[in-house]
Each structure stands twice: as structure tokens, then as C-alpha cells.
Design a protein around this motif. Structure first.
Motif, short mmCIF file in Angstrom:
data_model
loop_
_atom_site.label_atom_id
_atom_site.label_comp_id
_atom_site.label_asym_id
_atom_site.label_seq_id
_atom_site.Cartn_x
_atom_site.Cartn_y
_atom_site.Cartn_z
N LEU A 166 0.85 -1.19 0.00
CA LEU A 166 0.00 0.00 0.00
C LEU A 166 0.88 1.24 0.00
O LEU A 166 1.95 1.25 0.62
N MET A 168 0.40 5.42 0.70
CA MET A 168 -0.50 6.51 1.05
C MET A 168 0.26 7.82 1.01
O MET A 168 1.38 7.92 1.53
N SER A 182 -6.39 7.57 12.22
CA SER A 182 -7.08 6.32 12.56
C SER A 182 -7.77 5.73 11.33
O SER A 182 -7.84 4.51 11.18
N VAL A 183 -8.25 6.60 10.42
CA VAL A 183 -8.84 6.08 9.19
C VAL A 183 -7.77 5.39 8.34
O VAL A 183 -7.99 4.33 7.75
N ILE A 184 -6.58 5.99 8.34
CA ILE A 184 -5.47 5.37 7.61
C ILE A 184 -5.12 4.01 8.23
O ILE A 184 -4.95 3.01 7.53
N ALA A 185 -5.05 4.01 9.57
CA ALA A 185 -4.74 2.76 10.27
C ALA A 185 -5.78 1.69 9.95
O ALA A 185 -5.47 0.51 9.75
N ASP A 186 -7.03 2.14 9.89
CA ASP A 186 -8.13 1.24 9.57
C ASP A 186 -7.95 0.64 8.18
O ASP A 186 -8.11 -0.58 7.98
N ASP A 187 -7.56 1.51 7.23
CA ASP A 187 -7.32 1.04 5.87
C ASP A 187 -6.20 0.01 5.81
O ASP A 187 -6.29 -0.98 5.08
N LEU A 189 -5.27 -1.95 8.27
CA LEU A 189 -5.74 -3.19 8.90
C LEU A 189 -6.61 -4.00 7.95
O LEU A 189 -6.55 -5.22 7.92
N LYS A 190 -7.42 -3.29 7.15
CA LYS A 190 -8.34 -4.01 6.29
C LYS A 190 -7.66 -4.59 5.06
O LYS A 190 -8.10 -5.59 4.51
N ASN A 191 -6.60 -3.92 4.59
CA ASN A 191 -6.00 -4.32 3.32
C ASN A 191 -4.79 -5.23 3.44
O ASN A 191 -4.32 -5.75 2.44
N ILE B 18 -11.39 0.54 15.46
CA ILE B 18 -11.06 1.93 15.15
C ILE B 18 -12.26 2.66 14.57
O ILE B 18 -12.60 3.77 14.98
N TYR B 48 -6.42 12.03 2.28
CA TYR B 48 -5.18 11.38 1.83
C TYR B 48 -5.51 10.57 0.58
O TYR B 48 -6.68 10.34 0.26
N SER B 49 -4.49 10.19 -0.12
CA SER B 49 -4.72 9.33 -1.29
C SER B 49 -4.03 8.00 -1.05
O SER B 49 -2.94 7.94 -0.48
N ILE B 50 -4.68 6.95 -1.48
CA ILE B 50 -4.16 5.61 -1.20
C ILE B 50 -4.14 4.84 -2.50
O ILE B 50 -5.04 4.96 -3.32
N SER B 51 -3.07 4.07 -2.71
CA SER B 51 -3.07 3.18 -3.87
C SER B 51 -2.54 1.82 -3.46
O SER B 51 -1.56 1.72 -2.73
N LYS B 52 -3.25 0.82 -3.89
CA LYS B 52 -2.86 -0.55 -3.56
C LYS B 52 -1.92 -1.05 -4.65
O LYS B 52 -2.14 -0.77 -5.83
N TRP B 53 -0.87 -1.76 -4.25
CA TRP B 53 0.08 -2.29 -5.23
C TRP B 53 -0.05 -3.81 -5.27
O TRP B 53 -0.06 -4.46 -4.24
#
Lengths: 324, 72
Positions: A166, A168, A182-187, A189-191, B18, B48-53
Motif C-alpha cells: 500500500l 499513502m 485512525s482512518v489510515i490505520a483502519d485502511d 488493517l483491512k488491506n 477503530i 489522503y490518497s491511497i493506492s494498492k500495489w
């Protein structure tokens, strides 16, 4: 004669700056050669030096301004980072911070900044992440990167493309707050599947020193295993779980909340280190610009005086020739 | 003690602790009086922007830009 020598000297100074043809400088000292003279310039052109001085002065102004900005941002964020330390300390007291626990699936979370011009903090965290990767690699083991920030991304994409899970970026568009982290941390954890999360960041110590730090968060299963085997987390069994929930559920909730708290602190510490590093980097660069300006002024004045002296000599010798 | 009974439900809805605690925090923030309410809500901006690799290639990046999360 003296004038020719001076002209050559002026040219020697000017060549690295504008030499249209570097061979010219060599030839002019060997054979009589009419140099192309800029219009309006009689003997030595100080124009180049003056332009250079102006640009150095402008750069110095910019770096000074950046230092000021970094200093004021640092003050604001430093207090927040220091306050956020209270969030993870109870968790470390309860669940511990045990980087030595051996697990299969490691996820290395590298925290860096989006912007540059802040010294070596980003390459430090990348270096530590790579070392962790190497340390934890082995047969049947999995290492993945989660990257926060443009700068670490640019460095890690080069050689560890395959291991990135990932990325970010653009974290600091708004002032950092707990909800965002915390939303980032959540992401995360989920991914990402993990047995241990290892957060790599620069802990802020003072404006000039940043400690590269690794915080380890174990998954609830690993915590339970460690607690039962009585290893490093053996003391956890001394606590009594209240309510109807099972211990596994409580541990899962705790681990998730611990992760978001530790992340919050890590992101803040890293942002503080970034501002501190930027401040000291900008400070030294404006000092260097000042030194450079001093040197340039010295050459400029020397050349100017030399040309005045030559002109005086020419006038006096001309006058004495007429008298004689 | 209400949370004791609630825990399995939000877990089965795919939420983590969370998300759950963020929801609760937001509810508390909404209980504030003005002007503290707007102040507290505007403080918590998420962007924020997120990208999965996958296999060394970035997938489509997505951007998060939420002013107030979980407003309902």
C-alpha cells in the motif's frame, strides 16, 4: 601588457560561468587573439559576477524564509507530538513493544514526508526499513511494505517494487489529526494481512537529532500465543478480563486501538522531525549562501579595484609619455 | 455496558474497533454546543490518497477527502 593579463584573469573567472567555447581561453594565452567583447564593456566585465551575486542573494532570501516557516510550524506540531506520547505509553506498559518476537508475516510501515528539502530523515527511515526487511527475511516468511509519503515511495519503488502493498500520500494537506490517522490505520488493517506491524519513523528528540525508531504491534493471535507461552508478554495473564467478552475479542480490540494510537504518535513525531530537519537544513544552506556571497563580493571588489588601477596606470603613463 | 452487547454486531458488519471508536467519538462531538461543535468537527478533516500495489504495479489510486466523517 598589464591589461591583457588582467583581461585573461577576468576571463578565467568568467569561463566556468559562461564559456561559450572552452578552447578559446587556452588559445588566447598563446596567440594574439581578439576576444569577443560584450558591447559597453571596456575591459573586465563584472556583469557575470554581479548577476551571480544577485541570484545567490535571492536564494539566501528564500532559504531564510523557508527556515522561518519551518520554525513556526515546528513549534505548533511539537507540542502536539509531545502530547500524543501519552497515548501509546499505557499500551506499551500493557502489551509491550517487543521487536524480537519472531513471526511469519511482517508488515513494515515506513513513514516519510511528502516534501523534500528536509535533510536525511526520509532516507534514514527507508534505510531502517530495508534493514528490518533483511533481518526478518527467511524461508516461509513474508515481508511487505506499507509506505506513507512521497519520498519513501520514490526510494522504495526503485528496488523493492514487489514487496509494496500500500502507498499513502498527501497526509499533511490538513493539519494532522487523530481521525485522519485512525482512518489510515483502519485502511491498513483491512488491506493487509499481518502477524506483526513494524512502524518505522523518526522520533523527535531535538531540532538537530532524530532517532530512527521501530514500534512493533503484534496481531492479537500472536499476543495470545506469547502470553500463554510465558515469553516476553507473560505478565499479560495477570490482568483479569472483565465483562462478557472473551479474551480474544478484548485483545483484538486492544491491538487495533493500539495500532491507531501508535500510528498517530509516529506520524506526528515524523512530521515534527521533518520540520526540525528542514529548519536546520535551511539554516545551514542560508549560511552557505552567505559564505558564497562573501567570496563573490571579495572577487568582485578585487576585479573592480584592479581595473581602476589599470586605468590609472594607463592615464599616468600616457601623460608622462606626452611630457617626456 | 451497552458496548458489551454491541461488540459482535459491529464486528460482523465488517467494522474494526477503530471505526467503531471513531463513530462514537463523532457522536460525542455532535453533542457539543455551538460554537464548540463546528470547531471540533472542522478540526477532524480527513484527506489522503491511497493506492494498492499488486505484483509491483500500482492499482488505481483513490482519494479520500472527507470533511466530516460518518455524519448521520
Amino acid at each position: 601588457m598589464a591589461m591583457a593579463a588582467l583581461r585573461r584573469e577576468g576571463r578565467r573567472f568568467a569561463t566556468p560561468l559562461l564559456s561559450p567555447n572552452p578552447a578559446n581561453a587556452l588559445r588566447s594565452s598563446l596567440v594574439p587573439y581578439e576576444e569577443p567583447v560584450l558591447s559597453g564593456v571596456r575591459c573586465i566585465s563584472t556583469q557575470v559576477v554581479r548577476n551571480r551575486m544577485k541570484s545567490v542573494k535571492n536564494i539566501q532570501k528564500i532559504t531564510k524564509a523557508m527556515k522561518m516557516v519551518a520554525a513556526s510550524k515546528l513549534r505548533a506540531i511539537q507540542t502536539r507530538a509531545e502530547n500524543s506520547r501519552g497515548l501509546w505509553q499505557p499500551f506499551t506498559a500493557l502489551l509491550g513493544d517487543t521487536p524480537s518476537v519472531d513471526v511469519k508475516k511482517n508488515v513494515i510501515i515506513t513513514i516519510s514526508s511528502d516534501k523534500g528539502l528536509c535533510g536525511g530523515i526520509n532516507s534514514t527511515s527507508v534505510k531502517i526499513s530495508r534493514a528490518l526487511h533483511k533481518l526478518n527475511s527467511g524461508p516461509e516468511k513474508e515481508n511487505k511494505y506499507v509506505v506513507l509519503g512521497e519520498k519513501a515511495k520514490a526510494q522504495l519503488v526503485r528496488d523493492s517494487k514487489k514487496d509494496i502493498e500500500l502507498i499513502m500520500t498527501e497526509l499533511q494537506k490538513n493539519p494532522l489529526n487523530y481521525t485522519q490517522v485512525s482512518v489510515i490505520a483502519d485502511d491498513i488493517l483491512k488491506n493487509v494481512e499481518f502477524d506483526a506491524l513494524r512502524i518505522v519513523y523518526n522520533k523527535f528528540q531535538s531540532v538537530v537529532s532524530f532517532l530512527p525508531t521501530v514500534s512493533t504491534i503484534l496481531s492479537p493471535e500472536v499476543v495470545e500465543r506469547e502470553a500463554e507461552s510465558g515469553g516476553k508478554l507473560g505478565e499479560l495473564d495477570l490482568y483479569e478480563v472483565e465483562g462478557a467478552e472473551t479474551k480474544g475479542e478484548v485483545l483484538q480490540n486492544l491491538a487495533e486501538f493500539q495500532f491507531s494510537c501508535v500510528m498517530f504518535n509516529a506520524v506526528l513525531e515524523n512530521a515534527t522531525s521533518e520540520q526540525g530537519a528542514r529548519m536546520s537544513a535551511m539554516d545551514s544552506s542560508s549560511r552557505n549562501a552567505g559564505d558564497m556571497l562573501d567570496r563573490l563580493t571579495l572577487t568582485y571588489n578585487r576585479t573592480r579595484q584592479a581595473s581602476i588601477t589599470t586605468e590609472l596606470i594607463e592615464i599616468i603613463s600616457g601623460a608622462s609619455a606626452l611630457e617626456g | 455496558m451497552a458496548s458489551n452487547a454491541a461488540a459482535p454486531f459491529w464486528r460482523s458488519a465488517g467494522m474494526t474497533y477503530i471505526t467503531y471508536s471513531n463513530l462514537c467519538a463523532n457522536l460525542v462531538r455532535n453533542c457539543l454546543k455551538e460554537p464548540y461543535k463546528t470547531e471540533a468537527l472542522s478540526r477532524e478533516k480527513v484527506h489522503y490518497s491511497i493506492s494498492k500495489w499488486v505484483d509491483g504495479k500500482p492499482q488505481k489510486p483513490s482519494k479520500y477527502s472527507l470533511l466530516c466523517l460518518y455524519l448521520f
